[in-house]
Design a protein around this motif. Structure first.
Motif, PDB file in Angstrom:
ATOM      1  N   THR A   1     -36.453 -19.139   7.893  1.00 12.02           N
ATOM      2  CA  THR A   1     -36.356 -17.688   8.097  1.00 12.02           C
ATOM      3  C   THR A   1     -34.895 -17.264   8.211  1.00 12.02           C
TER       4      THR A   1
ATOM      5  N   LEU B   1     -40.447 -22.281   9.610  1.00 13.46           N
ATOM      6  CA  LEU B   1     -41.883 -22.130   9.814  1.00 13.46           C
ATOM      7  C   LEU B   1     -42.611 -23.278   9.127  1.00 13.46           C
TER       8      LEU B   1
ATOM      9  N   GLU C   1     -46.136 -20.347   6.363  1.00 13.65           N
ATOM     10  CA  GLU C   1     -46.051 -18.888   6.434  1.00 13.65           C
ATOM     11  C   GLU C   1     -47.097 -18.278   5.508  1.00 13.65           C
TER      12      GLU C   1
ATOM     13  N   LYS D   1     -48.422 -14.480   4.132  1.00 16.31           N
ATOM     14  CA  LYS D   1     -48.048 -13.069   4.057  1.00 16.31           C
ATOM     15  C   LYS D   1     -49.290 -12.215   3.807  1.00 16.31           C
TER      16      LYS D   1
ATOM     17  N   ALA E   1     -47.150 -16.638  -1.753  1.00 18.15           N
ATOM     18  CA  ALA E   1     -45.955 -16.988  -0.977  1.00 18.15           C
ATOM     19  C   ALA E   1     -44.686 -16.477  -1.625  1.00 18.15           C
TER      20      ALA E   1
ATOM     21  N   ARG F   1     -46.479 -11.032   8.617  1.00 21.61           N
ATOM     22  CA  ARG F   1     -46.216 -12.444   8.339  1.00 21.61           C
ATOM     23  C   ARG F   1     -46.856 -13.282   9.451  1.00 21.61           C
TER      24      ARG F   1
ATOM     25  N   ALA G   1     -47.059 -16.914  11.130  1.00 21.00           N
ATOM     26  CA  ALA G   1     -46.352 -18.194  11.244  1.00 21.00           C
ATOM     27  C   ALA G   1     -47.278 -19.210  11.895  1.00 21.00           C
TER      28      ALA G   1
ATOM     29  N   LEU H   1     -40.177 -15.992  17.727  1.00 22.73           N
ATOM     30  CA  LEU H   1     -40.865 -15.569  16.510  1.00 22.73           C
ATOM     31  C   LEU H   1     -41.739 -14.343  16.779  1.00 22.73           C
TER      32      LEU H   1
ATOM     33  N   TYR I   1     -43.329 -11.795  13.966  1.00 18.01           N
ATOM     34  CA  TYR I   1     -44.299 -12.716  13.379  1.00 18.01           C
ATOM     35  C   TYR I   1     -45.560 -12.778  14.248  1.00 18.01           C
TER      36      TYR I   1
END
Length: 653
Positions: A553, A559, A562, A564, A574, A583, A585, A612, A617
């Motif tokens: 990050t 991470l 990850e 999304k 991704a 996002r 994590a 995070l 996140y």
């Protein structure tokens, strides 16, 4: 002495002529060390060099040869005579040694000597050793005047004049005692004892224990390059370690530890010693266990792990009986060898609460370092030491304070009295800030933020150009771990202390990733666990493209996985960068991210997940102890779905 005691001449007591015109007493000069006396290849002793006034001590004109000496109690100063009659029995010598051990000052030792009717040479040497125990202060005596005492002078004079009549054990023990009293190696007493020891050594009749005592003495006189010491080691190597007693084994280990075994010397001898030592560990007392573990550390015997493990098992029995120094050595050795025993930890949990307020600060610190290095979280131990810290921290050095707080930070544990503990830390920082070494201070402040204690008042000083320059000049300069700590400290105050208005950390002092080889602010993901989770994610999401792995990050953290999501909650690939609304994590936490004995996240993992979340996140934790219970792919997929999408039904991809 004659001038001080004019009545002696009237009493008919003769003055014995000195060997040298010099009347210097037992010298404690630290001038250059001489070569071994009378040894092969050694320098010739110069007559009259470094002699001492003890050679003018008054004595009776007639003597009877023996290795026992009697102390006259009817004169103003103690006079010595040899006698063959009434040599002390073993019981008498043992009783004398017990009384000697009970002496808490040199004056008491001298009083004890004057009270004894008959004194053997070994008893005389033991008395000198006890004086050395009580008076040694680093590389000199606390009170050099103790050597001027008439009883000591008389005792040394007797040893000097009758060195040839001493037993082998008494001779080498007396020589070692003289080195511990820092006597001049060129004094007449030392020269005679060394010369006589060389003669006895040449005869080849000394026992292993006597050879080791002689070796320790010569090591002190000249160091590991001494020719006489090499002869001692040759004689030791001629004997079979399997036949040695426990005391012989520990004596040889101690001799090798003293410097003889440096640079891998006598490796074969050490390997031959480990097997009988392994057999004898069950008979070792606290002193033997701690001494042997310490020797193995000094000699870097990392291949002797079976012996280390056995010694650790034996140490369990002795935990309540170790002195502070012995416990410090034991714990330090276990740290060095990276070993811990469940039963040893239990014994420590019972013992530490009883000694936390009274033990030496270094012992307490070493205990905390042991639990920290082995990642063992023991609330019993940590709470007891935290409680004592509040009352005792003013007596701790800055490094001891930092080491103890670093243990709390590393294991991510706050004791019940955390408020008092960190108020005490703040007080120490206010009063002793300039006493901290730069790296020690950085370690301390970084440990504080790991457990959500924010030393804002001192962080601003750490980011000053003056402090950063000090960090650069210390040791190896700005290595990556220092830069990582500075970066995480700066991130912490920016994320968790929005009111911070102090100086910023310049970009050149920041790292881009907290994950690095060796010591790191992040624990790499467990490969086996990651692969299992990855397989389940592919089954859940339908394709490998829907999640990223080991994603670095912009905030230095890496991470494990990850995912999304867009604004409607759909999973994006991704590689997609547009329309990312959320996002996720995934923290795939293997065993190394937890303390070894509990399911408690380490401090560096807890702060990562905390940061995070603050960065936006959605953190989903996949701990190993939950995942390993899943027996089928169906259960894995259901588990991951419930963890990642707890409020949605399974979608069809």
């Amino acid at each position: 002495m004659i001038r001080r005691l004019p009545l002696l001449g009237r009493l008919g007591i003769q003055r014995f002529p000195s060997v040298c015109p010099s009347t210097r007493l037992l010298s404690t000069s630290s001038a250059g060390r001489p070569s071994c006396a009378a040894g092969p290849g050694s320098r010739e002793l110069k007559p009259g060099c470094g002699t001492r006034g003890l050679t003018t001590i008054i004595r009776e004109p007639s003597f009877v040869a023996s290795s026992s000496v009697g102390l006259h109690k009817d004169a103003d100063i103690p006079l010595l005579r040899l006698t063959q009659l009434h040599r002390p029995t073993s019981a008498e010598e043992q009783a004398f040694q017990q009384r000697l051990d009970g002496c808490s000052s040199s004056r008491q030792v001298l009083r004890l000597l004057r009270s004894v009717e008959i004194l053997s040479d070994t008893m005389a040497a033991a008395a000198l050793h006890r004086v050395a125990d009580l008076e040694q202060g680093g590389k000199s005596l606390k009170d050099p005047a103790v050597l001027e005492k008439d009883t000591i002078r008389a005792l040394c004079f007797q040893l000097e004049q009758d060195s040839g009549r001493l037993t082998d054990a008494g001779l080498v023990s007396a020589l070692l005692a003289c080195t511990r009293l820092f006597l001049d190696p060129w004094s007449t007493l030392m020269v005679r004892l060394v010369s006589e020891s060389q003669e006895r050594l040449d005869r080849g009749k000394m026992s292993v224990g006597e050879l080791c005592t002689l070796g320790q003495a010569m090591l002190a006189v000249e160091g590991p390059g001494c020719v006489m010491l090499e002869q001692v080691m040759e004689d030791i190597q001629k004997q079979e370690p399997a036949q040695w007693s426990l005391s012989d084994l520990t004596a040889v280990y101690r001799l090798l530890q003293g410097g003889v075994g440096e640079d891998g010397k006598y490796r074969d001898l050490l390997n031959a010693m480990h097997t009988p030592a392994l057999r004898l560990t069950s008979r070792m007392d606290p002193t033997s266990v701690s001494g042997l573990l310490s020797a193995l550390v000094t000699l870097n015997q990392t291949q002797a792990m079976p012996l280390v493990i056995n010694l650790c098992k034996q140490a369990v029995r002795h935990v309540p009986h170790f002195t502070d120094e012995e416990l410090t050595l034991v714990v330090g050795a276990l740290i060095y060898f990276g070993h811990s025993d469940h039963y040893f930890v239990e014994a420590m949990e019972k013992y530490i609460p009883t000694m936390a307020f009274a033990s030496h600060p270094e012992t307490i610190t070493k205990v905390m370092q042991f639990f920290s290095r082995r990642n063992i979280l023991s609330p019993t131990v940590f709470d007891a030491i935290a409680e004592s810290f509040v009352y005792r921290a003013d007596d701790y050095s800055t490094s001891q304070v930092a080491t103890q707080i670093m243990a709390f930070g590393k294991l991510g544990y706050l004791p019940p009295n955390a408020g008092e503990v960190f108020r005490k830390v703040e007080t120490i920082l206010h009063t002793r800030f300039s006493h901290f070494q730069p790296r020690t201070l950085l370690n301390l402040l970084h440990a504080c933020v790991l457990v959500e204690r924010f030393p804002v008042n001192f962080v601003s000083k750490v980011f000053s150009s003056y402090f950063l320059q000090q960090l650069q000049e210390q040791g190896t300069g700005m290595d990556r771990i220092v830069l990582a700590q500075l970066t995480q400290l700066y991130m912490t105050v920016k994320l968790e202390c929005p009111f911070y208005q102090g100086p910023k950390l310049l970009p050149k002092f920041r790292v881009k990733s907290f994950l690095m080889s060796g010591r790191s602010l992040e624990t790499p993901v467990d490969a086996h666990l990651y692969n299992s989770v990855k397989t389940g994610l592919i089954e859940l999401l339908g394709a490998r493209a829907y999640f990223g792995s080991k994603v670095l990050t912009p905030y230095c953290y890496t991470l494990d996985v990850e995912i999304k999501l867009d604004e409607e909650g759909y999973v994006l690939t991704a590689s997609q960068t547009d329309d990312v609304y959320k996002r996720v994590a995934l923290c795939i936490d293997g065993p190394k991210r937890f303390t070894t004995n509990t399911r408690h996240l380490l401090g560096k993992e807890a702060i990562k997940q905390r940061h995070l979340r603050l960065l936006g996140y959605e953190v989903v934790q996949i701990p190993y102890h939950e995942f390993e219970k899943l027996q089928s792919m169906t259960s894995v997929v259901e588990y991951l779905h419930q963890k990642i999408f707890p409020h949605t039904y399974r979608l069809s991809w």
